[in-house]
Design a protein around this motif. Structure first.
Motif, mmCIF file in Angstrom:
data_model
loop_
_atom_site.group_PDB
_atom_site.id
_atom_site.type_symbol
_atom_site.label_atom_id
_atom_site.label_comp_id
_atom_site.label_asym_id
_atom_site.label_seq_id
_atom_site.Cartn_x
_atom_site.Cartn_y
_atom_site.Cartn_z
ATOM 1 N N LEU A 124 0.827 -1.200 0.000
ATOM 2 C CA LEU A 124 0.000 0.000 0.000
ATOM 3 C C LEU A 124 0.870 1.261 0.000
ATOM 4 O O LEU A 124 0.579 2.233 -0.685
ATOM 5 N N LYS A 125 1.962 1.204 0.754
ATOM 6 C CA LYS A 125 2.846 2.359 0.846
ATOM 7 C C LYS A 125 3.492 2.674 -0.492
ATOM 8 O O LYS A 125 3.757 3.835 -0.809
ATOM 9 N N ASP A 126 3.780 1.617 -1.274
ATOM 10 C CA ASP A 126 4.412 1.828 -2.578
ATOM 11 C C ASP A 126 3.432 2.350 -3.620
ATOM 12 O O ASP A 126 3.856 2.860 -4.665
ATOM 13 N N ARG A 127 2.134 2.242 -3.360
ATOM 14 C CA ARG A 127 1.134 2.630 -4.355
ATOM 15 C C ARG A 127 0.373 3.897 -3.986
ATOM 16 O O ARG A 127 -0.201 4.564 -4.857
ATOM 17 N N VAL A 128 0.360 4.246 -2.697
ATOM 18 C CA VAL A 128 -0.554 5.286 -2.208
ATOM 19 C C VAL A 128 0.227 6.413 -1.541
ATOM 20 O O VAL A 128 1.201 6.180 -0.848
ATOM 21 N N PHE A 129 -0.227 7.639 -1.795
ATOM 22 C CA PHE A 129 0.262 8.772 -1.007
ATOM 23 C C PHE A 129 -0.929 9.415 -0.297
ATOM 24 O O PHE A 129 -2.059 9.373 -0.775
ATOM 25 N N LYS A 130 -0.648 9.999 0.870
ATOM 26 C CA LYS A 130 -1.702 10.494 1.739
ATOM 27 C C LYS A 130 -2.003 11.974 1.472
ATOM 28 O O LYS A 130 -1.104 12.780 1.273
ATOM 29 N N VAL A 131 -3.296 12.273 1.516
ATOM 30 C CA VAL A 131 -3.761 13.650 1.517
ATOM 31 C C VAL A 131 -4.681 13.789 2.727
ATOM 32 O O VAL A 131 -5.727 13.135 2.800
ATOM 33 N N ILE A 132 -4.281 14.610 3.667
ATOM 34 C CA ILE A 132 -5.032 14.776 4.917
ATOM 35 C C ILE A 132 -5.533 16.216 4.998
ATOM 36 O O ILE A 132 -4.780 17.164 4.757
ATOM 37 N N VAL A 133 -6.826 16.362 5.314
ATOM 38 C CA VAL A 133 -7.418 17.695 5.435
ATOM 39 C C VAL A 133 -8.137 17.771 6.781
ATOM 40 O O VAL A 133 -9.059 16.997 7.045
ATOM 41 N N LYS A 134 -7.701 18.689 7.614
ATOM 42 C CA LYS A 134 -8.317 18.917 8.917
ATOM 43 C C LYS A 134 -8.663 20.398 9.052
ATOM 44 O O LYS A 134 -8.128 21.239 8.327
ATOM 45 N N MET A 135 -9.540 20.701 9.974
ATOM 46 C CA MET A 135 -9.919 22.088 10.236
ATOM 47 C C MET A 135 -9.115 22.629 11.408
ATOM 48 O O MET A 135 -9.012 21.980 12.458
ATOM 49 N N ASP A 136 -8.516 23.815 11.216
ATOM 50 C CA ASP A 136 -7.842 24.541 12.287
ATOM 51 C C ASP A 136 -8.656 25.799 12.551
ATOM 52 O O ASP A 136 -8.431 26.833 11.930
ATOM 53 N N GLY A 137 -9.638 25.690 13.437
ATOM 54 C CA GLY A 137 -10.577 26.783 13.628
ATOM 55 C C GLY A 137 -11.471 26.902 12.408
ATOM 56 O O GLY A 137 -12.201 25.981 12.063
ATOM 57 N N GLU A 138 -11.405 28.027 11.737
ATOM 58 C CA GLU A 138 -12.191 28.237 10.518
ATOM 59 C C GLU A 138 -11.382 27.964 9.255
ATOM 60 O O GLU A 138 -11.900 28.099 8.157
ATOM 61 N N ARG A 139 -10.119 27.563 9.406
ATOM 62 C CA ARG A 139 -9.224 27.389 8.253
ATOM 63 C C ARG A 139 -8.947 25.920 8.002
ATOM 64 O O ARG A 139 -8.511 25.197 8.904
ATOM 65 N N PRO A 140 -9.204 25.428 6.765
ATOM 66 C CA PRO A 140 -8.846 24.052 6.440
ATOM 67 C C PRO A 140 -7.340 23.916 6.228
ATOM 68 O O PRO A 140 -6.729 24.730 5.548
ATOM 69 N N VAL A 141 -6.748 22.909 6.853
ATOM 70 C CA VAL A 141 -5.315 22.641 6.713
ATOM 71 C C VAL A 141 -5.154 21.415 5.815
ATOM 72 O O VAL A 141 -5.626 20.330 6.134
ATOM 73 N N ILE A 142 -4.482 21.610 4.679
ATOM 74 C CA ILE A 142 -4.311 20.547 3.684
ATOM 75 C C ILE A 142 -2.864 20.078 3.730
ATOM 76 O O ILE A 142 -1.935 20.888 3.583
ATOM 77 N N LYS A 143 -2.668 18.773 3.919
ATOM 78 C CA LYS A 143 -1.321 18.204 3.941
ATOM 79 C C LYS A 143 -1.241 17.076 2.922
ATOM 80 O O LYS A 143 -2.083 16.168 2.912
ATOM 81 N N ILE A 144 -0.233 17.149 2.049
ATOM 82 C CA ILE A 144 0.038 16.095 1.068
ATOM 83 C C ILE A 144 1.369 15.470 1.435
ATOM 84 O O ILE A 144 2.412 16.140 1.403
ATOM 85 N N GLU A 145 1.330 14.200 1.845
ATOM 86 C CA GLU A 145 2.528 13.491 2.332
ATOM 87 C C GLU A 145 3.221 14.299 3.428
ATOM 88 O O GLU A 145 4.448 14.429 3.452
#
Length: 205
Positions: A124-145
């Motif tokens: 899975l690690k060799d095929r997939v990269f992570k995209v994580i989106v969380k809310m920091d107050g009113e601002r969405p925080v987008i993290k790619i890898e």
């Protein structure tokens, strides 16, 4: 001294004139209307000027006052406003539906999928990269890898990760309070980068 009296039809205000000639002059000048009432020195009651024997012939030669013509330049805006409101509602519903359609365009699990062999974490690690989106107050925080990016940088950062690692699948972990517009931007960027599969930790609305 004998006098002629003129008044508006039914009005209590009376104008006294010394001669019938002055009444006639006032009629021709437009000061009196044929429907105004007149009473001569020998009259017992009021008569309309146009039917009084002294002025009837002259009253017939008086042109009636011009009637107000309809203004052809006037534009009724109410139907136009109604049409604009209907179109506005139509476009809002269409755009909202299209955004939801893109955001939810993930095939559901079927009964046949239960027989698919499990994939190991290494594969899975060799095929997939992570995209994580969380809310920091009113601002969405987008993290790619693990790298925080702005919404405008999503496409470019995905492209960099794909070029560097060769991974063509995404594990999307998104918080349920993140606006739909952010998720739509991620899905559009994935589509533009020809991502093969999106494993979506889909929030429920």
């Amino acid at each position: 001294m004998s006098a002629w009296h003129v008044r508006k039809e039914g009005s209590p205000d009376v104008l006294a004139l010394p001669t019938a000639g002055e009444v006639l002059t006032g009629l021709r000048d437009g000061n009196f209307l044929p429907t105004d009432e007149v009473r001569g020195p020998t009259d017992m009651v009021w008569h309309a000027i146009e039917v009084h024997p002294t002025f009837a012939e002259a009253a017939q030669d008086i042109d009636p006052p011009p009637s107000e013509e309809a203004d052809d330049t006037h534009l009724d805006m109410n139907p136009l406003i109604d049409v604009c409101l209907v179109l506005l509602i139509f476009f809002i519903l269409t755009i909202t539906y299209a955004s939801l359609e893109r955001a939810l365009d993930v095939p559901p699990d079927s009964a046949e999928d239960k027989g698919i062999p499990q994939i190991s974490k290494e594969e899975l690690k060799d095929r997939v990269f992570k995209v994580i989106v969380k809310m920091d107050g009113e601002r969405p925080v987008i993290k790619i890898e693990g790298k925080e990016v702005s919404q405008e940088q999503i496409f470019t950062e995905m492209q960099n990760v794909i070029n560097a690692t060769g991974r063509k699948e995404i594990l999307l972990d998104i918080d349920k309070s993140v606006p739909w517009g952010v998720e739509t931007a991620i899905l559009d960027a994935a589509k533009g980068n020809k991502v093969h599969n999106i494993i979506n930790n889909q929030r429920s609305r």
